[in-house]
Write an enzyme that holds these catalytic residues in place. Structure first.
Site, short mmCIF file in Angstrom:
data_model
loop_
_atom_site.label_atom_id
_atom_site.label_comp_id
_atom_site.label_asym_id
_atom_site.label_seq_id
_atom_site.Cartn_x
_atom_site.Cartn_y
_atom_site.Cartn_z
N ASP A 67 0.31 -12.61 6.42
CA ASP A 67 -0.30 -11.76 7.45
C ASP A 67 -0.99 -12.62 8.50
OD1 ASP A 67 -2.29 -12.53 5.69
OD2 ASP A 67 -2.83 -10.49 5.12
N ASN A 136 -10.13 -2.49 -0.93
CA ASN A 136 -9.61 -1.12 -0.82
C ASN A 136 -8.20 -1.01 -1.39
OD1 ASN A 136 -8.21 -2.57 1.05
ND2 ASN A 136 -8.70 -1.28 2.81
N HIS A 138 -5.71 -3.06 -0.66
CA HIS A 138 -4.64 -3.52 0.24
C HIS A 138 -3.95 -4.77 -0.30
CE1 HIS A 138 -7.47 -6.21 2.97
NE2 HIS A 138 -7.04 -6.90 1.94
N GLU A 143 -2.85 -1.52 4.69
CA GLU A 143 -4.06 -0.75 4.43
C GLU A 143 -3.71 0.65 3.93
OE1 GLU A 143 -6.47 -2.70 4.52
OE2 GLU A 143 -7.27 -3.10 6.49
#
Ligand code: F6R
Length: 240
Positions: A67, A136, A138, A143
Site C-alpha cells: 500500500d 479495525n 484492515h 478498510e
C-alpha cells in the site's frame, strides 16, 4: 487457517522469518506482497541477519508493495515505499527494479492500480502475502466495509486508520487521507499468507478475525476462507 501463538515479539519475529526463509529457499524468485507497519519489522530484521550470515539469498525475489499514501513520492519521509526500502529491500539486497510499486504520486492512480493487478497475474499469482492487522481489521488499506472481490484501488482512510497511523508521522494532520492499496481480491488469491499480530491492543480484533463471522466489517475475517494462512500472534495479542 493456522493460528500459532508464541511467547513474545522476538519469538514472533523469529518464527515469521523462518517461514519466509523456507519459502524463499524453496522458490528463490517468489512473488511476495510485503507490508510495512511496525509488526513485521522484527521479521525483516531477522531475515537481514540471516542474509548477513550468508544463510539467505533474497536477491531474486519479486516484491509487490502492499500500500501507499496518495500524493507522496518515494523520498517523502512518510512514504511507505521508503519505509519498505529501508526495512526490507536494502537490508535484503532486493533491487528497486524487482519491485512492483504502488506509486502514490502517479498522475493516473487508477491506471497504476490496474497495472498492479495485471502484474500480479503476469507473475503467475502471489506466492506469499506478508500482512499486519489494522486495529479495525484492515489488511493493507482495505478498510471496513470491504468486498472480498475488491481490486487494487484508491481508498479513503477511515478516521481509525488516520488515528492509528498518526503516531508514525507526528500527528493526525500529517497523515494523508487517501491511499492506494492492493485489493482484497489480490490478497485472498495469494497461495500463502502470513499475518503477524503483536500486542494487547490487537486482542479484541484478532479474536474477531479468528473466531467471529466472515464479514465485510472485519476485512481480515475473509482470511478464514483463504489458502494456507498462518497467523503468528504473541501471547499479548491472544492472551494466556
Ligand atoms: C502497512 C499496512 C497496514 C498495517 C496495519 C498494522 O503496510 O498495510 O495494514 O499492516 O495497520 O500496522 P502495525 O503493524 O503498525 O500495527
Amino acid at each position: 487457517m493456522q493460528l500459532n501463538i508464541v511467547d513474545d515479539y522476538d519469538a514472533l519475529s523469529r518464527a515469521g522469518a523462518a517461514l519466509m526463509a523456507d519459502l524463499i529457499a524453496a522458490k528463490p524468485a517468489a512473488s511476495i506482497i510485503l507490508a510495512t507497519g511496525e509488526t513485521p519489522m522484527g521479521v525483516y530484521r531477522e531475515l537481514a541477519a540471516l542474509r548477513q550470515r550468508a544463510q539467505l539469498d533474497a536477491s531474486r525475489l519479486r516484491i509487490f508493495q502492499l500500500d501507499a499514501y496518495m500524493g507522496l513520492g518515494p523520498d517523502d519521509r512518510r512514504s511507505l515505499y521508503g519505509w519498505m526500502r529501508r526495512s526490507f529491500l536494502d537490508p535484503l539486497g532486493v533491487p528497486d527494479a524487482s519491485v512492483v510499486r504502488l506509486p502514490g504520486d502517479a498522475p493516473d492512480p487508477e491506471a497504476v492500480c490496474a497495472a498492479y493487478d495485471a502484474a500480479a497475474q503476469a507473475a503467475g499469482g502471489i506466492d506469499l502475502a506478508v500482512l499486519g492487522l489494522g486495529p479495525n481489521g484492515h489488511l493493507g488499506f482495505n478498510e471496513p466495509p470491504v468486498d472480498a472481490a475488491a481490486p487494487t484501488r484508491v481508498v479513503a482512510l477511515t478516521p481509525a486508520s488516520v488515528e492509528s497511523n498518526a503516531r508514525y508521522w507526528g500527528g493526525p494532520d500529517d497523515v494523508p487521507c487517501y491511499a492506494l492499496t492492493a485489493g482484497m481480491s489480490v490478497l485472498l488469491a495469494a497461495r500463502q499468507t502470513l499475518l503477524v499480530v503483536s500486542g494487547a491492543h490487537k486482542r479484541a480484533i484478532l479474536y474477531r478475525v479468528v473466531a467471529g463471522p466472515i464479514t465485510p466489517d472485519v476485512p481480515a475475517s475473509y482470511l478464514q476462507q483463504a489458502n494456507n494462512v498462518t497467523i503468528l500472534a504473541d501471547k499479548a495479542a491472544w492472551g494466556e
